[in-house]
Scaffold this motif. Sequence first.
Motif, PDB file in Angstrom:
ATOM      1  N   GLY A  24      43.593  56.793  27.699  1.00 14.58           N
ATOM      2  CA  GLY A  24      42.423  56.873  28.553  1.00 14.58           C
ATOM      3  C   GLY A  24      42.104  55.559  29.239  1.00 14.58           C
ATOM      4  N   LEU A  25      42.687  54.455  28.712  1.00 13.61           N
ATOM      5  CA  LEU A  25      42.416  53.126  29.259  1.00 13.61           C
ATOM      6  C   LEU A  25      43.549  52.598  30.128  1.00 13.61           C
ATOM      7  N   LEU A  26      44.644  53.334  30.238  1.00 14.42           N
ATOM      8  CA  LEU A  26      45.807  52.830  30.977  1.00 14.42           C
ATOM      9  C   LEU A  26      45.466  52.395  32.400  1.00 14.42           C
ATOM     10  N   PRO A  27      44.705  53.193  33.175  1.00 19.66           N
ATOM     11  CA  PRO A  27      44.377  52.713  34.529  1.00 19.66           C
ATOM     12  C   PRO A  27      43.633  51.375  34.516  1.00 19.66           C
ATOM     13  N   ASP A  28      42.722  51.171  33.549  1.00 17.78           N
ATOM     14  CA  ASP A  28      41.969  49.918  33.458  1.00 17.78           C
ATOM     15  C   ASP A  28      42.879  48.756  33.068  1.00 17.78           C
ATOM     16  N   VAL A  29      43.730  48.982  32.061  1.00 18.48           N
ATOM     17  CA  VAL A  29      44.656  47.938  31.626  1.00 18.48           C
ATOM     18  C   VAL A  29      45.640  47.612  32.743  1.00 18.48           C
ATOM     19  N   HIS A  31      45.244  47.933  35.951  1.00 22.35           N
ATOM     20  CA  HIS A  31      44.553  47.195  37.015  1.00 22.35           C
ATOM     21  C   HIS A  31      44.298  45.747  36.600  1.00 22.35           C
ATOM     22  N   ASP A  32      43.908  45.560  35.335  1.00 21.84           N
ATOM     23  CA  ASP A  32      43.590  44.225  34.839  1.00 21.84           C
ATOM     24  C   ASP A  32      44.810  43.305  34.857  1.00 21.84           C
ATOM     25  N   PHE A  33      45.956  43.851  34.473  1.00 25.30           N
ATOM     26  CA  PHE A  33      47.168  43.039  34.390  1.00 25.30           C
ATOM     27  C   PHE A  33      48.082  43.198  35.602  1.00 25.30           C
ATOM     28  N   GLY A  34      47.683  44.047  36.567  1.00 25.31           N
ATOM     29  CA  GLY A  34      48.448  44.209  37.793  1.00 25.31           C
ATOM     30  C   GLY A  34      49.796  44.878  37.607  1.00 25.31           C
ATOM     31  N   VAL A  35      49.843  45.943  36.788  1.00 24.11           N
ATOM     32  CA  VAL A  35      51.094  46.657  36.559  1.00 24.11           C
ATOM     33  C   VAL A  35      50.932  48.111  36.985  1.00 24.11           C
ATOM     34  N   SER A  36      52.050  48.768  37.282  1.00 26.72           N
ATOM     35  CA  SER A  36      52.043  50.149  37.752  1.00 26.72           C
ATOM     36  C   SER A  36      51.798  51.112  36.593  1.00 26.72           C
ATOM     37  N   ALA A  37      51.609  52.399  36.929  1.00 24.65           N
ATOM     38  CA  ALA A  37      51.375  53.425  35.899  1.00 24.65           C
ATOM     39  C   ALA A  37      52.551  53.547  34.926  1.00 24.65           C
ATOM     40  N   PRO A  38      53.823  53.634  35.412  1.00 23.75           N
ATOM     41  CA  PRO A  38      54.930  53.715  34.451  1.00 23.75           C
ATOM     42  C   PRO A  38      55.025  52.494  33.540  1.00 23.75           C
ATOM     43  N   VAL A  39      54.745  51.296  34.087  1.00 20.71           N
ATOM     44  CA  VAL A  39      54.791  50.076  33.263  1.00 20.71           C
ATOM     45  C   VAL A  39      53.647  50.087  32.250  1.00 20.71           C
ATOM     46  N   ALA A  83      42.818  43.283  16.371  1.00 28.12           N
ATOM     47  CA  ALA A  83      42.140  42.064  16.812  1.00 28.12           C
ATOM     48  C   ALA A  83      43.000  41.315  17.829  1.00 28.12           C
ATOM     49  N   LEU A  84      44.306  41.297  17.622  1.00 31.53           N
ATOM     50  CA  LEU A  84      45.213  40.661  18.584  1.00 31.53           C
ATOM     51  C   LEU A  84      45.190  41.400  19.919  1.00 31.53           C
ATOM     52  N   CYS A  85      45.122  42.734  19.881  1.00 32.95           N
ATOM     53  CA  CYS A  85      45.022  43.504  21.128  1.00 32.95           C
ATOM     54  C   CYS A  85      43.777  43.105  21.907  1.00 32.95           C
ATOM     55  N   ALA A  86      42.684  42.905  21.198  1.00 31.31           N
ATOM     56  CA  ALA A  86      41.417  42.605  21.858  1.00 31.31           C
ATOM     57  C   ALA A  86      41.427  41.258  22.567  1.00 31.31           C
ATOM     58  N   VAL A  87      42.237  40.308  22.086  1.00 30.52           N
ATOM     59  CA  VAL A  87      42.250  38.964  22.689  1.00 30.52           C
ATOM     60  C   VAL A  87      43.483  38.728  23.557  1.00 30.52           C
ATOM     61  N   SER A  88      44.229  39.777  23.871  1.00 33.66           N
ATOM     62  CA  SER A  88      45.472  39.616  24.627  1.00 33.66           C
ATOM     63  C   SER A  88      45.220  38.975  25.991  1.00 33.66           C
ATOM     64  N   PRO A  89      45.904  37.858  26.294  1.00 35.97           N
ATOM     65  CA  PRO A  89      45.706  37.210  27.596  1.00 35.97           C
ATOM     66  C   PRO A  89      46.553  37.810  28.712  1.00 35.97           C
ATOM     67  N   ASN A  90      47.601  38.578  28.364  1.00 37.73           N
ATOM     68  CA  ASN A  90      48.472  39.148  29.386  1.00 37.73           C
ATOM     69  C   ASN A  90      49.128  40.420  28.838  1.00 37.73           C
ATOM     70  N   ALA A 153      32.790  51.097  30.222  1.00 34.51           N
ATOM     71  CA  ALA A 153      31.478  50.472  30.377  1.00 34.51           C
ATOM     72  C   ALA A 153      31.505  48.969  30.101  1.00 34.51           C
ATOM     73  N   ALA A 154      32.243  48.562  29.082  1.00 36.99           N
ATOM     74  CA  ALA A 154      32.200  47.158  28.638  1.00 36.99           C
ATOM     75  C   ALA A 154      33.551  46.470  28.699  1.00 36.99           C
ATOM     76  N   GLY A 155      34.557  47.109  29.279  1.00 38.43           N
ATOM     77  CA  GLY A 155      35.888  46.519  29.333  1.00 38.43           C
ATOM     78  C   GLY A 155      36.757  47.037  28.200  1.00 38.43           C
ATOM     79  N   TRP A 156      38.043  47.211  28.486  1.00 42.48           N
ATOM     80  CA  TRP A 156      38.942  47.824  27.499  1.00 42.48           C
ATOM     81  C   TRP A 156      39.070  47.003  26.223  1.00 42.48           C
ATOM     82  N   ARG A 157      38.836  45.689  26.290  1.00 43.26           N
ATOM     83  CA  ARG A 157      38.945  44.860  25.077  1.00 43.26           C
ATOM     84  C   ARG A 157      37.885  45.252  24.042  1.00 43.26           C
ATOM     85  N   SER A 158      36.717  45.660  24.522  1.00 43.17           N
ATOM     86  CA  SER A 158      35.647  46.052  23.596  1.00 43.17           C
ATOM     87  C   SER A 158      36.068  47.227  22.733  1.00 43.17           C
TER      88      SER A 158
END
Length: 388
Positions: A24-29, A31-39, A83-90, A153-158
């Motif tokens: 459910g978060l793939l489009p947000d992730v 967009h955030d990291f600038g990758v296509s749907a298959p990626v 916790a590592l997923c929540a702080v992922s920088p890329n 609402a609060a970003g996928w990291r939340s």
Amino acid sequence: MNLPLLALAAAAFGIGTTEFVIMGLLPDVGHDFGVSAPVAGMLVSGYAFGVTIGAPILAILTASWHRKRALVALMGLFIVGNALCAVSPNYEFLMVARVVTAFCHAAFFGIGAVVAAGLVPHEKRAQAVSLVFTGLTVANILGVPLGTALGHAAGWRSTFWAVTGIGLVAITALWRWLPSALPAQQGSILREFRAIARFQVQCALLISTLASVSMFSVLTYIAYLLRDVTGFSPDQISWALMLFGGGITVGGLLGGRLADWRLMPAMAGLFACIALVQLTFSWTAQFALPAMVTLFVWGIVSFAIGPAAQVRVLDTATGAPNLASTLNQGAFNLGNAGGAWLGGLLIAADRPLTDLCWLGAGVAVLALGVVLVSAQVDKKKAPQLARA
């Protein structure tokens, strides 16, 4: 109330939420990291491959551990991974964090299913397993849609921070409620691996894999399908996922009862229903209300397979219950990865999103064929066992 089963179900709820909420978060992730749907979809495949790879590794590492200790340690790994997923920088870091999280998945459900089956009378095993897997179904009816809504609402990291909190609650329940007297696995791990090589065990594992390929070839990209074909908004997608989760809840409980009744006929009938429902979805996805109804029915039939497939593996892998149960979780997730990959190939080839439903239906028919072959082998062996 059986508190040990409740503790296992709570842990399953956390694991199920982190596994499925990413869809459910793939489009947000993306967009955030600038990758296509298959990626972006490879985050589903990466998790699934982590489960598949982790299954034999964790089975060996935890083979001599008492089951309570093993389950608590695996839940600790789950907490660290989220916790590592929540702080992922890329994107790359997130992929690695997903794999770390996934390592606990197969071993936890493998050991947990054996523990659950041992806590009840023999004739109630499938229902006990289905109660544990109800944690997965509740994850889909509550965890995934609420996690998706929180992410919007609060970003996928939340969402991943929330799942980390769920893990802390689950590990506390496991520590307090699981019996301390749960024994370690008995016997040689090498002997268990030899038992796994039997034809019927391999058929059972293949059935689990194909069930997941059929489901995840569509489910991985369900947010894109509901957005671009059905025309749903992000909030409507969350409600649609909640309805799908409701179907999953019904299906998980129904599957346990069907498996305790007549295992192989139940699986054959369910795969036939899955194929029909997915073919129907290729048309109903274009209309809001029919799409919602189809999602609910699809949730029922797709998750009713889970308890039946798990018990089938335990029945065929006599002498290797822990390893077989763990590897079956790897088989499910190998199917998750394969389904996400095949669906991504269709999208990359510019095929209509509704073609995903045809792909899923075709794989369900293939799984039905494996069930029928395996059932036929059972019939041929029955007279031999009677004479022996």
